[in-house]
Design an enzyme around this catalytic site. Structure first.
Site, mmCIF file in Angstrom:
data_model
loop_
_atom_site.group_PDB
_atom_site.id
_atom_site.type_symbol
_atom_site.label_atom_id
_atom_site.label_comp_id
_atom_site.label_asym_id
_atom_site.label_seq_id
_atom_site.Cartn_x
_atom_site.Cartn_y
_atom_site.Cartn_z
ATOM 1 C CE1 TYR A 95 92.849 26.614 -17.637
ATOM 2 C CE2 TYR A 95 93.457 28.926 -17.908
ATOM 3 C CZ TYR A 95 93.251 27.673 -18.447
ATOM 4 O OH TYR A 95 93.453 27.462 -19.790
ATOM 5 C CE LYS A 96 95.800 23.698 -18.229
ATOM 6 N NZ LYS A 96 94.408 23.456 -18.612
ATOM 7 N NE ARG A 149 92.800 15.870 -19.930
ATOM 8 C CZ ARG A 149 93.173 17.138 -19.893
ATOM 9 N NH1 ARG A 149 94.386 17.483 -20.284
ATOM 10 N NH2 ARG A 149 92.340 18.071 -19.455
ATOM 11 C CG PHE A 154 96.920 22.852 -25.476
ATOM 12 C CD1 PHE A 154 96.033 21.923 -24.969
ATOM 13 C CD2 PHE A 154 96.531 24.176 -25.535
ATOM 14 C CE1 PHE A 154 94.773 22.302 -24.516
ATOM 15 C CE2 PHE A 154 95.273 24.572 -25.091
ATOM 16 C CZ PHE A 154 94.393 23.633 -24.577
ATOM 17 C CG ASP A 207 102.096 25.694 -22.632
ATOM 18 O OD1 ASP A 207 101.875 25.804 -21.412
ATOM 19 O OD2 ASP A 207 101.199 25.786 -23.486
#
Length: 412
Positions: free
Chosen positions: A224-225, A371, A131, A199
């Site tokens: 927040y996911k 995705r 990422f 991560d």
């Protein structure tokens, strides 16, 4: 659904929803009508309790009790309290996790701390295609600390050597959904004397994570996911208890001080995880994250993991059976895949926009990946079935060729 590649009927999937042990969890979310939301791997849906929780924090606590709320309503303890709530979701002890800052800031803290704990080693090891913030922060640390450099290797285990200070990897890859073997890679890092930093941003709340079981040293993750804390929710970091007395945070803000309200001129680090705090906690954001964590009340992670795999198996079966032209970009082995399924197509951006226009919300990752996230607490088997049928129709009728869908937005 494991191993099956046939396409069931609508009645079949409705029967799966009726038998779903997590089915009632969907009622904890304020999902809009007419939308199939498959982007919880990017931004979790709004919990029904969030608006009231935030309003209480703003009007009753901030508005009514003002600064007294730091003590009266426990604002000052929020980072540790929320960290303790996240700990069971990642296989950690309550005193090994704290909520603070952003994932990027926490990565900086822990990469610098790891490098300083391995002073004779120069290498920060990661992988190409990690990422971007993980790569950028690592590169920034390397330019900040003399003699440090970043190496990105496709074969991580083979690349770990006696010059490796810390290995920085994402557990579930943000683009492909590929899931790393935490036990094996952590063991390889330790065998070479390096520290291991994971991560968990695309893992926590959706797949099994056992930091203590695999002996991980350090970890970060966002709120927040799958944790449903809202856009820009505070992040968290983990430090194994054995390292609490040896690692030093490079961001020596006042909240990380041993006695912040003594207001001394010289810094003295707090004990345990509190030393990794920096500035004043964002209380309104933490209230939203607290409500997001409520959605996991009375939920067994084993059930979450099982449903995640069943949903993704159904989605892959549908793509195989109904969606020619899409190439699977995620591992087919469920044990090597996180909770989103990625497919490739030269016009993935346009297809994504055509799907959003039909109420199926996924997202696009350059250059050619669509995705589709599967959030076990609120994604239904029928949602996946209906999404596949809409994807198949968009592909068959090529509605994605509408010129309006070619316009790129700032956020993809």
């Amino acid at each position: 659904m494991s191993g099956e590649r046939h396409w069931p009927t609508l009645d079949d999937v409705r029967a799966l929803d009726a038998a779903d042990t997590l089915g009632t969890c969907r009622d904890r979310f304020a999902l809009p009508d007419g939308v199939i939301y498959l982007d919880g791997n990017s931004l979790g849906a709004l919990p029904r309790a969030s608006a009231a929780r935030i309003a209480q924090t703003v009007t009753r606590e901030w508005g009514g009790d003002l600064i007294a709320s730091w003590n009266k309503h426990g604002w000052i303890d929020a980072p540790a309290r929320l960290g303790a709530r996240i700990a069971p979701l990642i296989g950690a002890a309550a005193d090994e996790v704290i909520v603070a800052d952003s994932t990027s800031a926490n990565l900086f803290k822990l990469i610098v701390a790891a490098c300083q704990a391995r002073p004779g080693r120069s290498m920060i090891l990661t992988e190409p295609g990690n990422f971007p913030t993980d790569l950028y922060i690592a590169q920034g640390v390397a330019t900040t600390l003399p003699g440090r450099q970043v190496s990105a290797a496709a074969d991580i285990v083979a690349a770990i050597d006696g010059d490796t200070a810390v290995v920085v990897l994402t557990h579930v890859h943000y683009k492909t959904g590929a899931m790393r073997d935490m036990h094996a890679i952590t063991a390889a890092a330790h065998a070479a004397g390096a520290l291991m930093l994971w991560d968990l941003s695309h893992s926590v709340g959706a797949v099994e994570v056992d930091l203590e079981g695999c002996g991980a040293d350090l970890a970060v993750g966002c709120g927040y996911k799958y944790l449903n804390g809202g856009p820009g929710a505070p992040a968290f970091l983990y430090v194994a208890r054995a390292l609490h007395g040896t690692l030093a945070s490079p961001m020596t803000g006042w909240m990380g001080h041993a006695a912040p309200f003594d207001f001394g001129d010289d810094y003295a680090p707090a004990d345990g995880m509190k030393r990794f705090l920096c500035g004043t906690p964002p209380i309104i954001g933490m209230a939203a994250l607290d409500a997001g964590l409520d959605t996991f009340d009375s939920v067994a992670m084993a059930d979450v993991v099982a449903k995640s795999r069943a949903l993704s198996e159904l989605l892959i079966a549908g793509i195989d059976a109904r969606c020619p032209g899409l190439t699977m970009a995620s591992p087919r082995d469920a044990a090597m895949r996180g909770s989103h399924v990625s497919v490739a197509h030269p016009n993935a951006w346009e297809i994504c926009q055509a799907l959003i226009a039909r109420g199926v919300i996924g997202d696009f990752r350059a250059p050619d990946v669509l995705r589709l996230g599967l959030t076990p607490l609120y994604t239904r088997f029928e949602d996946v079935w209906q999404a596949v049928e809409i994807i198949a129709d968009v592909l068959a009728r090529e509605t994605w060729r509408d010129p309006a869908y070619a316009v790129r937005a700032a956020v993809t």
